[in-house]
Design a protein around this motif. Sequence first.
Motif, PDB file in Angstrom:
ATOM      1  N   ASN A 175       0.849  -1.197   0.000  1.00 10.21           N
ATOM      2  CA  ASN A 175       0.000   0.000   0.000  1.00 10.21           C
ATOM      3  C   ASN A 175       0.884   1.246   0.000  1.00 10.21           C
ATOM      4  N   GLU A 182       0.656   5.642  -0.034  1.00 10.61           N
ATOM      5  CA  GLU A 182      -0.115   6.878   0.062  1.00 10.61           C
ATOM      6  C   GLU A 182       0.691   7.998  -0.586  1.00 10.61           C
ATOM      7  N   TYR A 221      -3.240   2.059  -3.740  1.00 11.73           N
ATOM      8  CA  TYR A 221      -2.796   3.420  -3.467  1.00 11.73           C
ATOM      9  C   TYR A 221      -3.946   4.275  -2.951  1.00 11.73           C
ATOM     10  N   ASN A 225       0.080   1.566   5.416  1.00 13.07           N
ATOM     11  CA  ASN A 225       0.897   1.924   4.270  1.00 13.07           C
ATOM     12  C   ASN A 225       2.336   1.437   4.428  1.00 13.07           C
ATOM     13  N   VAL A 266       4.843   6.193   2.156  1.00  8.85           N
ATOM     14  CA  VAL A 266       4.133   7.466   2.018  1.00  8.85           C
ATOM     15  C   VAL A 266       5.039   8.377   1.203  1.00  8.85           C
ATOM     16  N   ASN A 326       1.401   6.024  10.528  1.00 12.86           N
ATOM     17  CA  ASN A 326       2.040   5.052   9.632  1.00 12.86           C
ATOM     18  C   ASN A 326       3.352   4.584  10.260  1.00 12.86           C
ATOM     19  N   ALA A 376       5.836   2.640   7.788  1.00 12.18           N
ATOM     20  CA  ALA A 376       6.049   3.106   6.413  1.00 12.18           C
ATOM     21  C   ALA A 376       7.402   3.784   6.240  1.00 12.18           C
TER      22      ALA A 376
END
Length: 372
Positions: free
Chosen positions: A132, A134, A178, A231, A234, A292, A295
């Motif tokens: 994933n 972002e 996304y 996520n 990022v 997050n 991430a």
Amino acid sequence: MKTYKINNIEHKRILGRTSYTDSLCLFWGASALEINVKSTEVWVEVSSDYDLYEPWIAVEINGAQVSRFMVEKGDSKWVCIARNLNPDKENLISIIKDTQAMSGDLHHALFIHSVGLSDKGVFCPVKKRLMNIEFLGDSITSGEGLAGGPDEMDWITQWFCASKTYAVQLSKLLSADYSVLSQCGWGICWGWDGNRNSALPYHYDNVCSIIGGEYQTSLGACEKYDFNVKNDFVIINLGTNDNGAFFQAPWKDEKGVEHPLHLDKNRKAACDDGKLIQDGVKAFIKNIRSHNSKAKIIWTYGMLKLDIVPDYIKAGIEEYKKESADNNVFMLELDSMEELEVNLEDKGSRGHPGPKTHRMAAEKLFKFIKSL
């Protein structure tokens, strides 16, 4: 044809921060509904509302764009988006909002109500992707200028093409789901005109509060986002408008007070204006990290050349890393449109990065992420 309300479709993928009960409301640009079907035909029931800025939809079959159209205001309408497909073959259908969220339109909204398949058509499980991502940005991440020729300079929604940005291209390269939060003209601390209200970080904790009309609020735009998606990356592409505002007349707030930005004789930010950017970067990364925890955060810039803010973005990142001992934050300069775009087919409209610059940005980010 058999029709299915969105909430009755078991096998589906929803991309982006959205809201839905019996209908799906797509807020941000590049937000999407994806279904995997065996059906000779696919229809979609859509509707929109707006005062000024109509939403556009892009349709992809198995990752390739096959159509793009405006969604008319008013009652819902059925639109055929695929026909005469092989009924024995699974086809991934992506219905993507090609237009960004429009903060200047108190009624801008796009809905997907139902999907229609041929009588023997079926929904198949949607294959899970690997990660994933972002994306947080401005007009570049919104895809402004990715439709229309280089001479087109009118600010209209038709020239937005969120489905073809570096963000969506990178997600395909990485097999990633996304989510995109981007707004034309906005920045880290202020917008292109110095407007202190046009700062994307203020809205990060909410679903889509940049569109804060009473009607949009009733749809859930201003609710707190639940951050249920974990996520892996990022990616931030903010700073272009903060940079440009140094060359604009001072912005006046609602009380008539001017907020000038200052440059010294070396064209560096003066009077603590650079420190505001540095502190804004640090605070934004801190907030992003709070939601997050695992991430890797990558701050990118440069698809339009910047001469002031990169030093302050770097300083904000380094100060955050020093204070937090968090080394999973990176900065990456992307290649500029001024250097890449030579041929007509390379260029976009409205003086924004065109197809080649977005493609090269996706490829550079892909290589950088793989190196991590």
